[in-house]
Enzyme design. Structure first.
Site, PDB file in Angstrom:
ATOM      1  N   TYR A  58       0.831  -1.199   0.000  1.00  0.00           N
ATOM      2  CA  TYR A  58       0.000   0.000   0.000  1.00  0.00           C
ATOM      3  C   TYR A  58       0.874   1.261   0.000  1.00  0.00           C
ATOM      4  O   TYR A  58       1.520   1.586   0.999  1.00  0.00           O
ATOM      5  CB  TYR A  58      -0.936   0.017   1.201  1.00  0.00           C
ATOM      6  CG  TYR A  58      -1.816  -1.210   1.331  1.00  0.00           C
ATOM      7  CD1 TYR A  58      -2.177  -1.964   0.220  1.00  0.00           C
ATOM      8  CD2 TYR A  58      -2.274  -1.617   2.578  1.00  0.00           C
ATOM      9  CE1 TYR A  58      -2.974  -3.088   0.341  1.00  0.00           C
ATOM     10  CE2 TYR A  58      -3.085  -2.742   2.707  1.00  0.00           C
ATOM     11  CZ  TYR A  58      -3.427  -3.476   1.583  1.00  0.00           C
ATOM     12  OH  TYR A  58      -4.214  -4.593   1.710  1.00  0.00           O
ATOM     13  N   HIS A  70       0.295 -12.096   1.388  1.00  0.00           N
ATOM     14  CA  HIS A  70      -0.486 -11.190   0.553  1.00  0.00           C
ATOM     15  C   HIS A  70      -0.608 -11.696  -0.884  1.00  0.00           C
ATOM     16  O   HIS A  70       0.389 -11.897  -1.573  1.00  0.00           O
ATOM     17  CB  HIS A  70       0.191  -9.817   0.552  1.00  0.00           C
ATOM     18  CG  HIS A  70      -0.731  -8.678   0.254  1.00  0.00           C
ATOM     19  ND1 HIS A  70      -0.317  -7.362   0.259  1.00  0.00           N
ATOM     20  CD2 HIS A  70      -2.057  -8.643  -0.050  1.00  0.00           C
ATOM     21  CE1 HIS A  70      -1.337  -6.578  -0.014  1.00  0.00           C
ATOM     22  NE2 HIS A  70      -2.403  -7.334  -0.220  1.00  0.00           N
TER      23      HIS A  70
END
Length: 296
Positions: free
Chosen positions: A21, A116
């Site tokens: 992010y 992830h």
């Protein structure tokens, strides 16, 4: 900072981030806010699988002030691409990822580490290499809980069957709009694996009481049929005096596997609105009516 503090003031004590992010900027900013809070009072999760390395293609000072840091990230984040993401599912890579995250966060430990997007990179290598590495980190006490963060219910189910996971973070696959992940959630109940449900607004489609023509779904412009389906849900909610976002937030928690609903926010008022919606009373008859609509 104001958005995170609004979450804290609303009673939120679980915060999720990832190196992915904003090329580490999310971790840096979140850590800066939480650094002043009592560490024992909050839970924080981050993710592993992508390492951040210096981007040799980014502009530098020697190219002139206009070029330095001028290249932008090409994965949806409006930040300078001074770093690049490098997939790494090895044990060494997983350990380094945690160490780098701790440095960016300015914390001495994270509570939860998710692998992830293994389905995006290499699901089988994630199962054979990354998940055992996470299990080892948990056994050593370096993280308290481990899991997988993914948009794919199918990939999550494979991981649940292959490893002793504490949590699954599932994005957009169990929402008021659609529930293709019910088999996964039912299996998680049997395995005692908690589900953190995210993306419950379906990329914004369910985030407003009235669904606009230009609503987003699955990170893109919503197809007309999807918009109409969301409007039908909004109409049923309105009949019971409940706004669509309120039902969208509360719906996932009706499944026994779901232990948390995590939503993103970019402004303080979004946080306070979400917190308020979670406290609203929703009549049981609404859920029955929505179920009848889905069957039709």
């Amino acid at each position: 900072m104001a958005t995170v503090l609004a979450a804290w003031d609303s009673g939120v004590r679980y915060f999720d981030t990832a190196p992915h992010y904003g090329l580490g900027l999310s971790e840096q900013r979140l850590g800066a806010v939480l650094r002043d809070k009592p560490r024992e009072e909050f839970v924080i999760s981050t993710k592993v699988g992508r390492l951040l390395e210096a981007n040799p293609d980014a502009g530098s000072a020697k190219d002139g002030p206009a070029a330095a840091g001028s290249a932008k990230d090409d994965e949806g984040f409006d930040v300078p691409a001074t770093s690049r993401r490098v997939w790494d599912f090895t044990e060494a890579g997983i350990r380094r990822s945690i160490e780098d995250s701790l440095e960016r966060l300015g914390l001495d430990h994270v509570d939860i580490a998710y692998l992830h997007d293994p389905d995006v990179h290499d699901l089988q290598k994630g199962i054979s290499h990354a998940l055992p590495a996470l299990e080892k980190l948990r056994a050593e006490g370096l993280v308290k809980a481990i899991g997988v963060g993914t948009n794919s219910a199918e990939a999550a189910l494979e991981c649940v069957e292959a490893a002793d996971l504490d949590l699954i973070m599932l994005a957009g696959r169990y929402t008021l709009l659609e529930q293709p992940s019910v088999p996964l959630l039912d299996r998680c109940v049997e395995q005692r694996t908690g589900v953190v449900d995210v993306g419950v607004y379906n990329s914004g489609l369910l985030a407003r009481p009235e669904v606009p023509d230009d609503a987003h779904y699955n990170y893109d412009r919503a197809p007309r049929a999807v918009v109409e389906r969301a409007r039908a849900l909004a109409g049923v909610c309105s009949d019971f005096g409940v706004e669509l976002p309120t039902a969208a937030l509360q719906f996932p928690l009706r499944h026994p596997a779901v232990v948390n609903v995590t939503v993103g926010a970019s402004r303080p008022e979004q946080v306070t609105s979400n917190a308020s919606r979670m406290q609203e009373s929703v009549p049981e008859e609404l859920w029955d009516a929505l179920e009848a609509l889905r069957r039709d």
